[in-house]
Each structure stands twice: as C-alpha cells, then as structure tokens.
Design an enzyme around this catalytic site. Sequence first.
Site, PDB file in Angstrom:
ATOM      1  N   CYS A  34       0.854  -1.184   0.000  1.00 51.95           N
ATOM      2  CA  CYS A  34       0.000   0.000   0.000  1.00 51.95           C
ATOM      3  C   CYS A  34       0.887   1.231   0.000  1.00 51.95           C
ATOM      4  CB  CYS A  34      -0.899  -0.009   1.235  1.00 51.95           C
ATOM      5  SG  CYS A  34      -2.009   1.407   1.331  1.00 51.95           S
TER       6      CYS A  34
ATOM      7  N   HIS B 195      -9.171  -3.968  -1.530  1.00 57.01           N
ATOM      8  CA  HIS B 195      -8.143  -3.174  -0.848  1.00 57.01           C
ATOM      9  C   HIS B 195      -8.482  -1.687  -0.923  1.00 57.01           C
ATOM     10  CE1 HIS B 195      -3.783  -2.144   0.118  1.00 57.01           C
ATOM     11  NE2 HIS B 195      -4.278  -1.008  -0.315  1.00 57.01           N
ATOM     12  N   GLU B 196      -8.808  -1.204  -2.139  1.00 58.09           N
ATOM     13  CA  GLU B 196      -9.064   0.233  -2.298  1.00 58.09           C
ATOM     14  C   GLU B 196     -10.320   0.659  -1.549  1.00 58.09           C
ATOM     15  OE1 GLU B 196      -6.744   2.010  -3.250  1.00 58.09           O
ATOM     16  OE2 GLU B 196      -5.580   0.369  -4.094  1.00 58.09           O
TER      17      GLU B 196
ATOM     18  N   HIS C  20     -10.094   1.368   2.106  1.00 62.83           N
ATOM     19  CA  HIS C  20      -9.610   2.704   2.489  1.00 62.83           C
ATOM     20  C   HIS C  20     -10.775   3.648   2.793  1.00 62.83           C
ATOM     21  CE1 HIS C  20      -5.259   2.526   1.994  1.00 62.83           C
ATOM     22  NE2 HIS C  20      -5.382   1.929   0.829  1.00 62.83           N
TER      23      HIS C  20
HETATM   24 NI    NI Z   1      -3.729   1.029  -0.091  1.00 61.57          NI
END
Ligand code: NI
Length: 176
Positions: free
Chosen positions: A99, A141-142, A145
């Site tokens: 990341c 993953h995104e 966030h």
């Molecule tokens: Ni990330």
Amino acid sequence: MIRDVLRMGDARLIRRAREVDRFDTRDLHGLVGDLFDTMKAMEGAGLAAPQIGVDLRVVIFGFNASPRYPDAPPIPETVLVNPVLTPLSDEMEDGWEGCLSVPGLRGVVPRYRWLRYTGVDARGQAIDRTVSGFHARVVQHECDHLDGILYPMRVKDFTRFGYQDVLFPGMPDHDD
Ligand code: NI
C-alpha cells in the site's frame, strides 16, 4: 497534480469517508485527475481519495502492467465512486499486498475470491462488474480505504508480513 500520499498513523486514513452527492463537477474531475497523476507517479495499482487527504468515497485502480505486481493480469483503468461490494461466495484467497500509505512493507491478506461491485463513475454513470482474483483483491483493498481500513489490519499470519526488500530480495525496488 501529484499529491502527497498520507502514511499509516494519519487520522485521515482511519475514518469512514463521505458519500459523493454531486457528479460531473469540476472538483470531482480534478480529484480523479490528481488520483491518477499520483498513482502513476508512484506506480501503484490503485489509490483511494482518503490517501491524499480527501474525505470522499472515490477510488481509482487499473493498469496494463504493474511494476509493483509483475505477475498480475491487466485491470481496466477505473474510477469508482460510492462503491458497494458484494462477495459472491464465502471463498477466500490469500495474496500479497502492499500500500502506498504503508511504504516498504508487504503482507499476505485474505480476500474474497469472487466479487460483484457496483457504483458510478465521475460522471455518475453506473458501473456493475463481476470479477475474481487479483481484480477482486484490488477493489477490496481500495474500498477498505473508504472505511478507514488499511491492509495490515486484515493480516492474519504475521509470519508473512514484513519489509519488501527482505521478503523478496532481488526484486526491483520501489518507493513503497
Ligand atoms: Ni492502499
């Protein structure tokens, strides 16, 4: 414009981002442009608005070839706003992640293998895709966030979490 990427420890990375309610605006297109400029400058596979300090539910991802993930299949360049993720089975798959907000480290993270995601693009046009594998991993993953979740929070096996140059000696070095 290339923006600074916030690093883990910054409070702006661990809050729930706000929904976008106006589309096709100069501000939203400007944000998307900055996200792409920043992602490409850092050779990332994806980037979320909170990583550049913007409190909105906007992510981008996609590449033809990623130096950070040399074995990954291409993913179409995508702008995804107000995403909704729906796993299509309980099946999980382990895979390495890094990341841009956690520079230098890599870890193995379990993610849903089969995923449907919906949302809109910067103009407000609907997106509805069913994906699997690395594409599904990147989206999970995104979108994490946007809920203030960084991948180390999902690592289960800390014997497979560490510094990239120690874990993978000889691999090309990257900033993150
Ligand atoms: Ni990330």
